[in-house]
Design a protein around this motif. Structure first.
Motif, PDB file in Angstrom:
ATOM      1  N   LEU A 101       0.824  -1.212   0.000  1.00 42.00           N
ATOM      2  CA  LEU A 101       0.000   0.000   0.000  1.00 42.00           C
ATOM      3  C   LEU A 101       0.858   1.263   0.000  1.00 42.00           C
ATOM      4  CD1 LEU A 101      -2.893  -0.952   2.457  1.00 42.00           C
ATOM      5  CD2 LEU A 101      -2.972  -0.821  -0.044  1.00 42.00           C
ATOM      6  N   ALA A 102       1.998   1.220   0.693  1.00 41.64           N
ATOM      7  CA  ALA A 102       2.903   2.377   0.705  1.00 41.64           C
ATOM      8  C   ALA A 102       3.421   2.650  -0.704  1.00 41.64           C
ATOM      9  CB  ALA A 102       4.062   2.136   1.666  1.00 41.64           C
ATOM     10  N   ALA A 103       3.814   1.583  -1.412  1.00 40.94           N
ATOM     11  CA  ALA A 103       4.299   1.751  -2.785  1.00 40.94           C
ATOM     12  C   ALA A 103       3.164   2.178  -3.715  1.00 40.94           C
ATOM     13  CB  ALA A 103       4.914   0.441  -3.279  1.00 40.94           C
ATOM     14  N   SER A 112       0.996   2.779 -12.602  1.00 38.63           N
ATOM     15  CA  SER A 112       2.276   2.820 -11.882  1.00 38.63           C
ATOM     16  C   SER A 112       2.081   2.476 -10.409  1.00 38.63           C
ATOM     17  CB  SER A 112       2.933   4.193 -12.029  1.00 38.63           C
ATOM     18  OG  SER A 112       2.190   5.203 -11.371  1.00 38.63           O
ATOM     19  N   LYS A 113       0.911   2.792  -9.873  1.00 43.03           N
ATOM     20  CA  LYS A 113       0.621   2.440  -8.486  1.00 43.03           C
ATOM     21  C   LYS A 113       0.607   0.922  -8.315  1.00 43.03           C
ATOM     22  CE  LYS A 113      -2.203   6.494  -7.259  1.00 43.03           C
ATOM     23  NZ  LYS A 113      -1.540   6.873  -5.993  1.00 43.03           N
ATOM     24  N   VAL A 118       3.149  -4.235  -6.658  1.00 44.30           N
ATOM     25  CA  VAL A 118       3.600  -5.586  -6.991  1.00 44.30           C
ATOM     26  C   VAL A 118       5.103  -5.707  -6.798  1.00 44.30           C
ATOM     27  CG1 VAL A 118       3.856  -7.270  -8.855  1.00 44.30           C
ATOM     28  CG2 VAL A 118       1.695  -6.058  -8.558  1.00 44.30           C
ATOM     29  N   ALA A 119       5.858  -4.674  -7.234  1.00 47.01           N
ATOM     30  CA  ALA A 119       7.315  -4.696  -7.078  1.00 47.01           C
ATOM     31  C   ALA A 119       7.710  -4.774  -5.612  1.00 47.01           C
ATOM     32  CB  ALA A 119       7.929  -3.455  -7.727  1.00 47.01           C
ATOM     33  N   SER A 211       3.411 -10.189 -13.555  1.00 52.56           N
ATOM     34  CA  SER A 211       2.360 -10.093 -12.537  1.00 52.56           C
ATOM     35  C   SER A 211       1.423  -8.931 -12.818  1.00 52.56           C
ATOM     36  CB  SER A 211       2.987  -9.929 -11.147  1.00 52.56           C
ATOM     37  OG  SER A 211       3.759 -11.057 -10.798  1.00 52.56           O
ATOM     38  N   VAL A 212       1.984  -7.788 -13.196  1.00 50.43           N
ATOM     39  CA  VAL A 212       1.157  -6.625 -13.523  1.00 50.43           C
ATOM     40  C   VAL A 212       0.273  -6.944 -14.729  1.00 50.43           C
ATOM     41  CG1 VAL A 212       1.179  -4.225 -14.308  1.00 50.43           C
ATOM     42  CG2 VAL A 212       2.763  -4.972 -12.526  1.00 50.43           C
TER      43      VAL A 212
END
Length: 234
Positions: A101-103, A112-113, A118-119, A211-212
């Motif tokens: 959630l922070a990323a 990009s969120k 995922v990253a 994954s994205v």
């Protein structure tokens, strides 16, 4: 003026005194700190057992042996092995959710969120693969873990539904949208499990990219399918 006679301690007062005495500072370390340290050691030992390549059954004896503690200290923090396993899973889920959630919040666009979230998740389970195996490995069949995975799947499906719908502006019925979200989370979980187990030979960045794509493509397919169905019905 002299002191009056002391009054005898009640049972609760005596228990409080015993508890305070047992938690007094020892070797410069407070009692609460020692309890917390032992609890953390037990959690880490259980994660070792659960997240190993050849995962072992978690028992009080096995956890205590790995943590270098006696059973007395196990029951100081946990009532049972099931409770310990549940706590281990909850702590890993809390960590991975916080990181994701922070990323997610730092992204400039919705795509990009999701990519950032995922990253962050992939990086966390790559740095400590015990945590990834705990969350995704099919070798762990504990009833407690099975129940926890159902809870976390519902959580991540809800988050996925919100983010994917925002990216693609998918306007479908709630039941269909929820089905897509569960499909996405299931596919992502299986991909990460296969990657951790070495069945999928991809770099960390390739796993993130794939994954994205998995999180996006099912909703795109559904959207196209629905739009074609509407056109055919005209």
């Amino acid at each position: 003026m002299g002191r009056g006679p002391s009054t005898p301690e009640t049972g609760s007062d005596a228990a409080a005194s015993d508890s305070a005495a047992s938690l007094r500072a020892y070797g410069g370390e407070g009692g609460d700190t020692r309890v917390a340290r032992r609890r953390a050691s037990l959690i880490d030992a259980a994660l070792d057992l659960l997240g190993a390549d050849d995962a072992e059954a978690v028992t009080v004896r096995g956890v205590c042996r790995r943590a270098g503690l006696t059973a007395r200290y196990f029951y100081e923090s946990f009532e049972s092995v099931d409770q310990l396993v549940g706590v281990v899973y909850d702590e890993v889920i809390e960590e991975i959710t916080h990181s994701g959630l922070a990323a997610f919040s730092e992204g400039a666009t919705m795509r990009s969120k999701v990519s950032g979230a995922v990253a962050a998740i992939v990086d966390l389970i790559d740095r400590d693969r015990r945590k990834g195996r705990l969350l995704f490995s099919q070798a762990l069949l504990s009833p407690v873990i099975a129940a926890k995975r159902m809870e976390s799947t519902a959580l991540f499906a809800g988050l996925t539904l919100q983010s994917t719908s925002s990216i693609l502006d998918v306007h479908v019925g709630p039941a269909q949208a929820t089905g897509v979200a569960h499909y996405q989370v299931g596919g992502l979980s299986r991909l990460l499990a296969a990657w951790l187990e070495g069945d999928v030979e991809l770099s960390q960045s390739d796993v993130v990219d794939l994954s994205v794509a998995l999180l996006v493509s099912p909703a795109e397919i559904l959207e196209k399918s629905l739009s074609h169905g509407s056109a055919d019905g005209e």
